[in-house]
Design a protein around this motif. Structure first.
Motif, PDB file in Angstrom:
ATOM      1  N   GLY A  73       1.279  -1.089  -0.015  1.00 20.51           N
ATOM      2  CA  GLY A  73      -0.088  -0.160  -0.182  1.00 20.51           C
ATOM      3  C   GLY A  73       0.600   1.499  -0.340  1.00 20.51           C
ATOM      4  O   GLY A  73       1.513   1.112  -0.881  1.00 20.51           O
ATOM      5  N   PHE A  74       0.245   2.298   0.833  1.00 17.41           N
ATOM      6  CA  PHE A  74       0.924   3.181   0.766  1.00 17.41           C
ATOM      7  C   PHE A  74       2.478   3.083   1.225  1.00 17.41           C
ATOM      8  O   PHE A  74       3.439   4.623   0.452  1.00 17.41           O
ATOM      9  N   HIS A  75       2.721   2.476   1.881  1.00 16.12           N
ATOM     10  CA  HIS A  75       4.854   2.459   2.019  1.00 16.12           C
ATOM     11  C   HIS A  75       5.193   0.990   1.033  1.00 16.12           C
ATOM     12  O   HIS A  75       6.214   1.419   1.502  1.00 16.12           O
ATOM     13  N   THR A  76       5.307   1.413   0.344  1.00 20.92           N
ATOM     14  CA  THR A  76       5.370  -0.047  -0.799  1.00 20.92           C
ATOM     15  C   THR A  76       6.659   0.405  -1.390  1.00 20.92           C
ATOM     16  O   THR A  76       8.112  -0.487  -1.187  1.00 20.92           O
ATOM     17  N   GLU A  77       7.105   1.809  -1.855  1.00 17.95           N
ATOM     18  CA  GLU A  77       8.720   2.175  -1.950  1.00 17.95           C
ATOM     19  C   GLU A  77       9.369   2.554  -0.911  1.00 17.95           C
ATOM     20  O   GLU A  77      10.989   2.665  -1.055  1.00 17.95           O
ATOM     21  N   TYR A  78       9.018   2.526   0.625  1.00 19.30           N
ATOM     22  CA  TYR A  78      10.004   3.068   1.173  1.00 19.30           C
ATOM     23  C   TYR A  78      10.536   2.296   1.509  1.00 19.30           C
ATOM     24  O   TYR A  78      10.500   1.212   1.829  1.00 19.30           O
ATOM     25  N   SER A  79      12.070   2.190   1.644  1.00 20.71           N
ATOM     26  CA  SER A  79      13.481   1.656   2.407  1.00 20.71           C
ATOM     27  C   SER A  79      13.832   2.255   3.195  1.00 20.71           C
ATOM     28  O   SER A  79      13.356   3.260   4.076  1.00 20.71           O
ATOM     29  N   SER A  80      14.476   1.449   4.715  1.00 22.51           N
ATOM     30  CA  SER A  80      15.610   2.232   5.222  1.00 22.51           C
ATOM     31  C   SER A  80      14.386   2.444   6.504  1.00 22.51           C
ATOM     32  O   SER A  80      13.345   1.715   6.784  1.00 22.51           O
ATOM     33  N   MET A  81      14.497   3.596   7.092  1.00 22.47           N
ATOM     34  CA  MET A  81      14.783   4.419   8.312  1.00 22.47           C
ATOM     35  C   MET A  81      12.847   4.810   8.017  1.00 22.47           C
ATOM     36  O   MET A  81      12.515   4.573   8.135  1.00 22.47           O
ATOM     37  N   GLY A  82      13.045   5.281   6.371  1.00 18.02           N
ATOM     38  CA  GLY A  82      11.438   6.015   5.878  1.00 18.02           C
ATOM     39  C   GLY A  82      10.208   4.408   6.555  1.00 18.02           C
ATOM     40  O   GLY A  82       9.535   5.236   7.142  1.00 18.02           O
ATOM     41  N   PHE A  83      10.594   3.213   5.849  1.00 14.21           N
ATOM     42  CA  PHE A  83       9.681   2.803   6.412  1.00 14.21           C
ATOM     43  C   PHE A  83       9.956   2.453   8.237  1.00 14.21           C
ATOM     44  O   PHE A  83       8.296   2.720   8.505  1.00 14.21           O
ATOM     45  N   GLY A  84      10.981   2.175   8.877  1.00 16.84           N
ATOM     46  CA  GLY A  84      10.439   2.035   9.658  1.00 16.84           C
ATOM     47  C   GLY A  84      10.485   3.322  10.610  1.00 16.84           C
ATOM     48  O   GLY A  84       9.219   2.844  11.453  1.00 16.84           O
ATOM     49  N   LEU A  85       9.885   4.734  10.285  1.00 19.28           N
ATOM     50  CA  LEU A  85      10.064   5.609  10.948  1.00 19.28           C
ATOM     51  C   LEU A  85       7.816   5.339  10.627  1.00 19.28           C
ATOM     52  O   LEU A  85       7.078   5.772  11.878  1.00 19.28           O
ATOM     53  N   PHE A  86       7.150   4.809   9.676  1.00 20.66           N
ATOM     54  CA  PHE A  86       5.839   4.953   9.223  1.00 20.66           C
ATOM     55  C   PHE A  86       5.485   3.515  10.231  1.00 20.66           C
ATOM     56  O   PHE A  86       5.034   3.739  11.056  1.00 20.66           O
TER      57      PHE A  86
END
Lengths: 169, 324
Positions: free
Chosen positions: B224-237
């Motif tokens: 969904g909305f965080h498909t493209e996030y890697s590393s701490m971008g995903f970590g923050l979500f």
């Protein structure tokens, strides 16, 4: 504390002006919306400074949380291209008119404030929500109810408009 | 100036405390979630790192920090990185007005409940920004679902909170806790059972948790909305999601389960609050691994056809009883 209030005022003003410039200057609609949201948050800060936290939180809850999200939804549905008509520059005349339109009220307000200064700037007292409620349902009962009627009519109108479209299909 | 600094110190302590509390909770909850999921599905869960795998989340966190931050092609870079930050920052503020104990309150705010509701609405915004800015179809679909869902589920949540506010006459969480002092019979769950159930269901919808996690439904939308996030971008979500879960469970225990008051008079303290919050959190985890994901139209039907009318009815009934 007075110095801090002035500093806070400057910060909020910068946020409001920065947000609005960002909203107007960006070519992407979503970026413009982010600018608008920044401005709304700045306005909430101003309410905070005026010792009305209820207004500030309501501003955040309604405008940031709901209204801007719905605007976002509308923008997403329209699939605005980033290289559309609005992306290219406008003729010089448009900028001059735009500047005049924004400067005129600013000049009038500035002239009023400079020539007729407020007698005293007291520290605003916090109005509790109880007082606020009593005011709304007491002395300001009629305007309060009229606003509700207007909102009700707008809502019913929106429903009616979509109803008709659905019937034609 | 001196007075200002004196006022500032407790706020700084509260913010730092919230950060620590959030970090610890994220670590503990991720471990609990994986362990719970394992045992529900009859497998041991994480087991290798440390005794019974207790260090697994710590190591996973380090791994996440060590990864590369990627921005997809044609993504709106500014908005793309703004979104996870916007999702994370308000969480720190949300812990401030919650009374975790008689002394353990970050900051007593008159409008504490409203503060939490106002600043938690930033999360919806962060989710749609993330979905839109990643320039990815799954992202946009997830974002569109998230909008429809959070806007819808916010209404019954607000209505149930309003019912409690009608009863207590205040939005101050400390005051609401104080009114439930004494024994278990004074908890608002007995006076507002319908509101409690509605709040509990809306809680899943607001935090995007399964069975209502359609914004990131991995079987259809990858993530969904965080498909493209890697590393701490995903970590923050991820951390923000657990943060919101802790906040909403804490608010639920303050509103309905008596906050830091024990079931029998005399003993009160932060341990009750912690036990209640974690009981609710385990309920959320349990529900995630037991119920299948609902369809999107079912999700909205539950809200608009059941929760909203029931919450309105509950509010009107509360107002009527309070007047009589």
């Amino acid at each position: 504390m007075e110095v801090m209030a002035k500093v806070a005022f400057c910060v909020y003003t910068a946020v409001i002006i920065g947000g609005s410039v960002f909203a107007v200057a960006s070519s992407s609609l979503v970026r413009a919306l982010v600018g608008l949201i920044t401005t709304l948050v700045g306005v909430a800060g101003m309410y905070m400074l005026l010792a009305s936290p209820f207004m500030a939180f309501m501003q955040l809850l309604i405008y940031v949380g709901a209204v801007s999200v719905l605007i976002f939804f509308a923008v997403m549905l329209t699939r605005a291209e980033s290289g559309g008509d609005e992306a290219s520059g406008a003729p010089m005349k448009t900028y001059v008119f735009g500047l005049a339109a924004t400067m005129a009220p600013a000049a009038i307000l500035g002239w009023l404030i400079l020539t007729r200064p407020v007698a005293s700037i007291a520290v605003p007292a916090e109005v509790s929500i109880k007082q606020l409620g009593e005011g709304l349902l007491g002395s300001y009962f009629l305007p309060f109810e009229l606003i509700s009627v207007i909102l009700m009519v707008a809502m019913a109108g929106a429903v009616l408009l979509t109803w008709e479209k659905r019937g034609k299909k | 100036m001196n007075e200002f600094i004196q006022n500032l110190i407790p706020v700084v302590i509260a913010v730092v405390g919230s950060m620590v509390w959030l970090g610890i909770n994220a670590l503990v909850l991720v471990y609990c979630e994986r362990k719970f999921a394992g045992h529900i599905q009859r497998r041991p869960g994480p087991f290798e790192v440390g005794p019974h795998g207790v260090l697994q989340t710590l190591i996973d966190g380090l791994k996440l920090m060590g990864k590369q931050l990627l921005t997809p092609d044609n993504a709106d870079g500014f908005l793309y990185w703004l979104a996870p930050i916007l999702s994370m920052i308000p969480v720190l503020l949300l812990f401030m007005p919650i009374p975790y104990g008689p002394v353990l309150t970050g900051m007593q705010v008159n409008l504490g409940l409203l503060l939490i509701l106002a600043f938690s609405s930033f999360n919806g915004l962060a989710v749609i920004l993330a979905g839109w800015a990643s320039n990815n179809k799954w992202g946009v679909l997830g974002a569109a679902r998230a909008v429809a869902q959070t806007v819808a589920y916010e209404i019954p949540l607000l209505l149930t909170v309003l019912a409690i506010a009608f009863m207590t006459g205040t939005l101050d969480l400390t005051e609401i806790t104080a009114q439930q002092a004494g024994h278990i019979g004074n908890w608002f769950i007995w006076k507002q059972p319908l509101a409690f159930i509605i709040f509990l269901i809306a809680m899943f919808g607001e935090t995007n948790r399964a069975p209502f996690d359609l914004a990131e439904a991995e079987s259809e939308l990858t993530a969904g909305f965080h498909t493209e996030y890697s590393s701490m971008g995903f970590g923050l979500f991820f951390m923000a999601e657990y943060g919101y879960m802790v906040v909403i469970c804490s608010v639920c225990s303050v509103l309905f389960l008596g906050g830091f008051h024990g079931p029998i008079p005399g003993i009160e303290g932060w341990w009750w609050m912690l036990a209640k919050t974690y009981a609710l959190l385990f309920l959320m985890i349990w529900a995630r691994w037991t119920f299948p994901r609902v369809r999107f139209d079912q999700l909205l039907n539950i809200n608009w056809k059941w929760l909203l009318p029931l919450a309105t009815f509950n509010l009107l009934a509360t107002a009527l009883i309070m007047k009589l």
